[in-house]
Design an enzyme around this catalytic site. Structure first.
Site, PDB file in Angstrom:
ATOM      1  N   LYS A   1     -28.670  62.975   4.670  1.00 31.73           N
ATOM      2  CA  LYS A   1     -28.014  63.031   5.982  1.00 31.73           C
ATOM      3  C   LYS A   1     -27.566  61.619   6.336  1.00 31.73           C
ATOM      4  O   LYS A   1     -28.324  60.655   6.128  1.00 31.73           O
ATOM      5  CB  LYS A   1     -28.998  63.568   7.010  1.00 31.73           C
ATOM      6  CG  LYS A   1     -28.416  63.803   8.388  1.00 31.73           C
ATOM      7  CD  LYS A   1     -29.474  64.421   9.311  1.00 31.73           C
ATOM      8  CE  LYS A   1     -28.919  64.771  10.670  1.00 31.73           C
ATOM      9  NZ  LYS A   1     -29.934  65.408  11.537  1.00 31.73           N
TER      10      LYS A   1
ATOM     11  N   SER B   1     -28.348  69.648  13.577  1.00 34.55           N
ATOM     12  CA  SER B   1     -27.333  68.700  13.226  1.00 34.55           C
ATOM     13  C   SER B   1     -27.268  68.374  11.738  1.00 34.55           C
ATOM     14  O   SER B   1     -26.273  67.809  11.277  1.00 34.55           O
ATOM     15  CB  SER B   1     -27.564  67.391  13.998  1.00 34.55           C
ATOM     16  OG  SER B   1     -28.809  66.827  13.641  1.00 34.55           O
TER      17      SER B   1
ATOM     18  N   SER C   1     -33.104  70.302  14.056  1.00 28.28           N
ATOM     19  CA  SER C   1     -31.970  69.964  13.192  1.00 28.28           C
ATOM     20  C   SER C   1     -32.195  70.072  11.696  1.00 28.28           C
ATOM     21  O   SER C   1     -31.222  69.988  10.934  1.00 28.28           O
ATOM     22  CB  SER C   1     -31.480  68.553  13.500  1.00 28.28           C
ATOM     23  OG  SER C   1     -30.645  68.600  14.613  1.00 28.28           O
TER      24      SER C   1
HETATM   25  N1  GLN Z   1     -29.680  70.769  18.730  1.00 30.66           N
HETATM   26  C1  GLN Z   1     -30.672  69.917  19.282  1.00 30.66           C
HETATM   27  C2  GLN Z   1     -30.019  68.818  20.067  1.00 30.66           C
HETATM   28  O1  GLN Z   1     -28.835  68.801  20.123  1.00 30.66           O
HETATM   29  C3  GLN Z   1     -31.540  69.324  18.196  1.00 30.66           C
HETATM   30  C4  GLN Z   1     -30.858  68.254  17.432  1.00 30.66           C
HETATM   31  C5  GLN Z   1     -31.756  67.594  16.423  1.00 30.66           C
HETATM   32  O2  GLN Z   1     -32.825  68.089  16.086  1.00 30.66           O
HETATM   33  N2  GLN Z   1     -31.335  66.417  15.972  1.00 30.66           N
HETATM   34  O3  GLN Z   1     -30.659  67.977  20.597  1.00 30.66           O
END
Ligand code: GLN
Length: 508
Positions: A82, A157, A181
């Protein structure tokens, strides 16, 4: 896609093939790049392929094998990263235009650990900008598509990492998880994703989103592969004072299934009701409920005991998260000022420092990041701090104590990962609340700092009573074949329980 040469490749099989000299690490790296070149124009999993680095790393492993040196299980393994983890000298954007030209100045701790193991880094994958999002549509560069259905999101994400693994463009990947994410994109893409206990893996060199919640973890094709990578990246690190000294033994990768069968699994009623009841939106899809129930039935028939439990503060978790996260984001984002890290080209030269900051941040950051900076600055401002931030921290403590209570009665908790399967690209892009709901079942786990894993539900073909891996349905784009994930939540630092139970599920 189902004709890919890598369909059944796992880390163990790769390692055996490598030491048996069935193939070289370089052959496999080249083969993965061939798939990337063929398919990634359409899927968009990668932001920056690292072909030169990957080939150099693969050749090093091949040389060691030629010299008859012993190599570890991860040597030569083609991994995607990532793009919020620093690799020295390589472009690292966190999915943001504001870091478009930034290059890592050092290796993240997870990266140096994996370099020492001889892992091959295929490239940096796409993500929602600074990991803020649940669909990878918030990337500052391009959206990623779900390899199971190109009209749908891969989740986020870590959507690029999950799509790379699901699309056979990497054997495994690293993601990061602040509220879901790793687990939610793994569920949407039909692969495995592990969010370790907070403190199990060093965050040094991970571009911070919300530091009290962020954790790095693996995205893989099997639970065993997740265990192998987790074991390699876990450990205390003097560069991350929140990392903890825990010794994880062989039970991660070699579970004692007799012991695993004696675990009691809790089913929290709050995770099976319609989440719209408390939030006014969303709803658990019948297919998701049926999928998770099929897992419970399979584990029951393998002798696992289940118990109903209650996590009463679950309904407040999402609201608390969207106060705590923006608060931490507003502080973590302050460093991106257009002077350090990376510059942005401005049409007209800013005439003073404030204008430079304003222009850089206006142009370099996307809508979701700006929304969180504004919200976070508001909830931390004097007069509102107690009403919002301090209260959210109290709710966080209540969510955590729900789990502590529940774990007096059970060893592991089983839930869905997300209320729905992968949604259509664009469907929630302009509705932040609908997007936030995708993580309603994963966020409490981060607030409590617990380990959680997302595992694909095997698709049950009721006509034939034929159970087959959802992974083998990659070529079938029919909506009923969209992947579903179930989540196992463990006690702090008991990754061995959820990995062991997951490995048992894969066997039955
Ligand atoms: N979708 C969640 C957010 O937008 C989690 C994102 C994540 O775990 N980085 O905060």
């Amino acid at each position: 896609m189902s004709h890919s040469p890598f369909n059944n490749l796992t880390i163990k099989k790769f390692h055996q093939g490598l030491v048996n000299k069935d193939f070289k690490a370089l052959d496999i790296a080249e083969a993965y790049f061939k798939v990337i070149e063929e398919k990634d124009k359409e899927i968009g999993a990668y932001l920056t392929p690292l072909k030169d680095l990957a080939y150099t790393q693969a050749e090093e492993t091949d040389l060691r094998i030629a010299r008859k040196e012993a190599v570890g299980e991860l040597a030569g393994v083609p991994l995607a990263l990532k793009d919020n983890m620093l690799v020295k000298g390589e472009r690292t954007t966190a999915g943001s235009k504001i870091l478009n030209t930034y290059r890592g100045t050092y290796d993240a701790t997870v990266i140096s650990k994996l370099k020492n193991e001889g892992v091959v880094f295929l490239g940096k994958t796409n993500l929602d900008e600074f990991a803020m999002g649940a669909s990878t549509e918030n990337s500052g560069f391009h959206p990623t598509k779900n390899p199971h259905d190109l009209t749908r999101v891969p989740g986020g994400s870590s959507g690029g990492s999950a799509a790379a693994v699901a699309g056979h463009m990497a054997l495994a990947a690293l993601g990061s998880d602040t509220g879901g994410s790793i687990r939610q994109p793994a569920a949407f893409c039909g692969v495995v994703g592990l969010k370790p206990t907070y403190g199990a893996v060093s965050r040094h060199g991970l571009i911070a989103m919300a530091s009290s919640l962020d954790q790095i973890g693996p995205i893989t094709r099997t639970v065993e592969d997740a265990a192998i990578i987790f074991k390699a990246i876990a450990g205390q690190d003097s560069y991350d004072s929140t990392s903890v000294d825990v010794s994880y033994g062989d039970e991660l990768t070699n579970p004692d299934f007799q012991k695993i069968k004696s675990l009691t699994v809790g089913i929290p009623e709050e995770y099976f009701i319609d989440p719209s009841a408390s939030s006014g939106q969303g709803g658990i899809e019948p297919e998701v409920r049926a999928g998770v129930e099929s897992v419970i039935a399979a584990l029951k028939s393998a002798g696992i005991k289940f118990k109903k439990i209650s996590l009463p503060h679950t309904k407040y978790a999402l609201s608390a998260y969207y106060i705590i996260v923006p608060a931490e984001v507003s502080s973590n984002m302050a460093r991106y000022d257009g002077i350090r890290y990376s510059q942005i080209n401005h049409e007209s030269e800013p005439s003073n420092l404030l204008e430079l900051y304003t222009k850089t941040r206006s142009r370099g950051l996307g809508a979701e990041v700006k929304r969180r900076i504004l919200l976070g600055t508001f909830v931390l401002s004097s007069g509102y701090y107690d009403a919002y931030y301090a209260k959210a921290q109290k709710v966080r403590a209540l969510v955590k104590s729900d789990f502590t209570e529940a774990f007096k009665d059970v060893d592991v908790i089983l839930t869905p990962v997300s209320p729905t399967r992968a949604f259509k690209i664009g469907e929630r892009a302009n509705d932040p609340l609908a997007m936030y709901l995708a993580d309603i079942f994963t966020i409490p786990v981060n607030l409590a700092g617990l380990p959680g894993i997302s595992i694909p539900v095997r698709q049950v073909k009721s006509e034939k009573e034929n159970v087959s891996q959802s992974i083998s349905h990659v070529a079938n784009k029919h909506v009923t074949d969209l992947p579903i994930g179930f989540q196992l939540i463990g006690k702090p630092f008991r990754e061995a329980d959820i990995l062991g139970l997951g490995q048992l599920y894969e066997k039955i």
